[in-house]
Structure formats: structure tokens, C-alpha cells
Design a protein around this motif. Sequence first.
Motif, mmCIF file in Angstrom:
data_model
loop_
_atom_site.group_PDB
_atom_site.id
_atom_site.type_symbol
_atom_site.label_atom_id
_atom_site.label_comp_id
_atom_site.label_asym_id
_atom_site.label_seq_id
_atom_site.Cartn_x
_atom_site.Cartn_y
_atom_site.Cartn_z
ATOM 1 N N GLY A 71 -8.897 -3.391 2.062
ATOM 2 C CA GLY A 71 -7.878 -4.088 1.285
ATOM 3 C C GLY A 71 -7.543 -5.482 1.780
ATOM 4 O O GLY A 71 -6.675 -6.130 1.231
ATOM 5 N N SER A 72 -8.259 -5.971 2.801
ATOM 6 C CA SER A 72 -7.917 -7.281 3.363
ATOM 7 C C SER A 72 -8.438 -8.444 2.531
ATOM 8 O O SER A 72 -7.855 -9.524 2.549
ATOM 9 C CB SER A 72 -8.426 -7.396 4.799
ATOM 10 O OG SER A 72 -9.835 -7.277 4.840
ATOM 11 N N THR A 73 -9.543 -8.258 1.818
ATOM 12 C CA THR A 73 -10.087 -9.350 1.001
ATOM 13 C C THR A 73 -10.242 -8.972 -0.470
ATOM 14 O O THR A 73 -10.224 -9.844 -1.321
ATOM 15 C CB THR A 73 -11.458 -9.817 1.526
ATOM 16 O OG1 THR A 73 -12.361 -8.723 1.546
ATOM 17 C CG2 THR A 73 -11.325 -10.422 2.925
ATOM 18 N N GLN A 74 -10.456 -7.737 -0.784
ATOM 19 C CA GLN A 74 -10.573 -7.227 -2.148
ATOM 20 C C GLN A 74 -11.475 -8.089 -3.038
ATOM 21 O O GLN A 74 -11.056 -8.571 -4.093
ATOM 22 C CB GLN A 74 -9.195 -7.098 -2.776
ATOM 23 C CG GLN A 74 -8.256 -6.201 -2.003
ATOM 24 C CD GLN A 74 -6.868 -6.197 -2.589
ATOM 25 O OE1 GLN A 74 -6.714 -6.313 -3.792
ATOM 26 N NE2 GLN A 74 -5.867 -6.054 -1.747
ATOM 27 N N PRO A 75 -12.737 -8.293 -2.653
ATOM 28 C CA PRO A 75 -13.626 -9.128 -3.468
ATOM 29 C C PRO A 75 -14.101 -8.406 -4.728
ATOM 30 O O PRO A 75 -14.151 -7.173 -4.765
ATOM 31 C CB PRO A 75 -14.801 -9.402 -2.528
ATOM 32 C CG PRO A 75 -14.859 -8.185 -1.689
ATOM 33 C CD PRO A 75 -13.423 -7.769 -1.476
ATOM 34 N N TYR A 76 -14.432 -9.175 -5.733
ATOM 35 C CA TYR A 76 -15.004 -8.617 -6.963
ATOM 36 C C TYR A 76 -15.911 -9.662 -7.598
ATOM 37 O O TYR A 76 -15.760 -10.857 -7.364
ATOM 38 C CB TYR A 76 -13.904 -8.184 -7.940
ATOM 39 C CG TYR A 76 -13.022 -9.317 -8.400
ATOM 40 C CD1 TYR A 76 -13.322 -10.053 -9.542
ATOM 41 C CD2 TYR A 76 -11.877 -9.654 -7.685
ATOM 42 C CE1 TYR A 76 -12.523 -11.092 -9.963
ATOM 43 C CE2 TYR A 76 -11.073 -10.700 -8.096
ATOM 44 C CZ TYR A 76 -11.394 -11.411 -9.225
ATOM 45 O OH TYR A 76 -10.596 -12.452 -9.634
ATOM 46 N N GLY A 87 -14.514 -13.401 -7.166
ATOM 47 C CA GLY A 87 -13.076 -13.543 -6.999
ATOM 48 C C GLY A 87 -12.626 -12.667 -5.849
ATOM 49 O O GLY A 87 -13.378 -11.821 -5.363
ATOM 50 N N TYR A 88 -11.412 -12.873 -5.405
ATOM 51 C CA TYR A 88 -10.906 -12.085 -4.288
ATOM 52 C C TYR A 88 -9.394 -12.195 -4.243
ATOM 53 O O TYR A 88 -8.794 -13.101 -4.819
ATOM 54 C CB TYR A 88 -11.510 -12.567 -2.963
ATOM 55 C CG TYR A 88 -11.440 -14.060 -2.779
ATOM 56 C CD1 TYR A 88 -10.312 -14.672 -2.258
ATOM 57 C CD2 TYR A 88 -12.504 -14.859 -3.166
ATOM 58 C CE1 TYR A 88 -10.246 -16.044 -2.120
ATOM 59 C CE2 TYR A 88 -12.442 -16.236 -3.022
ATOM 60 C CZ TYR A 88 -11.305 -16.812 -2.499
ATOM 61 O OH TYR A 88 -11.243 -18.180 -2.376
ATOM 62 N N PHE A 89 -8.793 -11.247 -3.554
ATOM 63 C CA PHE A 89 -7.370 -11.238 -3.285
ATOM 64 C C PHE A 89 -7.229 -11.088 -1.776
ATOM 65 O O PHE A 89 -7.548 -10.040 -1.226
ATOM 66 C CB PHE A 89 -6.664 -10.075 -3.989
ATOM 67 C CG PHE A 89 -6.776 -10.120 -5.474
ATOM 68 C CD1 PHE A 89 -5.991 -10.983 -6.216
ATOM 69 C CD2 PHE A 89 -7.683 -9.318 -6.133
ATOM 70 C CE1 PHE A 89 -6.107 -11.032 -7.597
ATOM 71 C CE2 PHE A 89 -7.802 -9.354 -7.511
ATOM 72 C CZ PHE A 89 -7.011 -10.216 -8.251
ATOM 73 N N LEU A 90 -6.808 -12.148 -1.097
ATOM 74 C CA LEU A 90 -6.677 -12.096 0.353
ATOM 75 C C LEU A 90 -5.320 -11.512 0.730
ATOM 76 O O LEU A 90 -4.308 -11.858 0.132
ATOM 77 C CB LEU A 90 -6.833 -13.489 0.947
ATOM 78 C CG LEU A 90 -8.185 -14.149 0.724
ATOM 79 C CD1 LEU A 90 -8.190 -15.564 1.282
ATOM 80 C CD2 LEU A 90 -9.311 -13.343 1.344
ATOM 81 N N GLU A 91 -5.325 -10.630 1.699
ATOM 82 C CA GLU A 91 -4.119 -9.968 2.176
ATOM 83 C C GLU A 91 -3.987 -10.209 3.682
ATOM 84 O O GLU A 91 -4.412 -9.387 4.488
ATOM 85 C CB GLU A 91 -4.188 -8.468 1.880
ATOM 86 C CG GLU A 91 -4.260 -8.112 0.418
ATOM 87 C CD GLU A 91 -2.954 -8.340 -0.324
ATOM 88 O OE1 GLU A 91 -1.899 -8.416 0.338
ATOM 89 O OE2 GLU A 91 -2.998 -8.458 -1.547
ATOM 90 N N LYS A 94 -2.636 -7.459 6.084
ATOM 91 C CA LYS A 94 -3.522 -6.345 6.453
ATOM 92 C C LYS A 94 -4.397 -6.732 7.639
ATOM 93 O O LYS A 94 -4.681 -5.914 8.507
ATOM 94 C CB LYS A 94 -4.360 -5.902 5.266
ATOM 95 C CG LYS A 94 -3.508 -5.241 4.207
ATOM 96 C CD LYS A 94 -4.305 -4.593 3.147
ATOM 97 C CE LYS A 94 -3.316 -3.978 2.155
ATOM 98 N NZ LYS A 94 -3.928 -3.117 1.215
ATOM 99 N N LEU A 95 -4.837 -7.990 7.658
ATOM 100 C CA LEU A 95 -5.597 -8.475 8.808
ATOM 101 C C LEU A 95 -4.715 -8.472 10.051
ATOM 102 O O LEU A 95 -5.130 -8.020 11.119
ATOM 103 C CB LEU A 95 -6.129 -9.884 8.551
ATOM 104 C CG LEU A 95 -7.208 -10.027 7.485
ATOM 105 C CD1 LEU A 95 -7.442 -11.486 7.159
ATOM 106 C CD2 LEU A 95 -8.488 -9.372 7.932
ATOM 107 N N LYS A 96 -3.506 -8.969 9.915
ATOM 108 C CA LYS A 96 -2.605 -9.064 11.069
ATOM 109 C C LYS A 96 -2.235 -7.681 11.599
ATOM 110 O O LYS A 96 -2.192 -7.475 12.812
ATOM 111 C CB LYS A 96 -1.345 -9.841 10.709
ATOM 112 C CG LYS A 96 -0.491 -10.147 11.906
ATOM 113 C CD LYS A 96 0.596 -11.125 11.596
ATOM 114 C CE LYS A 96 1.314 -11.484 12.885
ATOM 115 N NZ LYS A 96 2.250 -12.559 12.690
#
Length: 107
Positions: A71-76, A87-91, A94-96
Amino acid sequence: MFVDQTPEVKALTQLVNNHFEKATHLYQERLEIRKRRQPNGQYSPRDQKRLREIHIAVYSHLKAIDDEIEGSTQPYLSRRSGNIKCGYFLEPEKLKSRLGIVPEEYY
């Protein structure tokens, strides 16, 4: 900011940094290609092919991060009018939470 990390977390942080760095270089190449766009908004067949390769490669790098930290980058990948886009959703939270820091290449 220095964060004390276990060897496993240090290795994971390095992996994340490496994939972000590679994706960043690909996006820089993408920007150079966009500068060569023809006046009618089209790209040469060679540039179109390379843009497609870049989007797939960026997806692969971001997916490798997401596989390690879910769930940290959620690429598609999406397809519009025959063109493949990544595309992507950066979180960052979640990385931290997993690494103790947000990796340097994230920004």
C-alpha cells in the motif's frame, strides 16, 4: 534525520531508495521526450514506443516497492486512446511506519 534501523530495515530502505531513484530517472527521460513533441501534439513512433516502455518500467519499480511495503505506492497501469500510462498513489505514512523514515528518493 538519523533513525536507528536494524540491518533488515536498512536493506529495505536501500531497496526502496534504489527503485525510487530508477523511477525518477525514467520520469526525467519522459520529460525530455515530451519536449520533442511535435507541434500537432503527436510523438514520433520511436518516442511513443519509449514512452510506453517508460510507463511499464516505472510501474515495475513502484510495484517492487509496493510488494515489500504493501500500500505504499499503489501503482496501476491504464490505457487511454491506445496509450499506456502508469499512475500511483504514494502513501508516505506507510513507508514511515515500516522504515522509521520516508526514504530520501521519495521527494
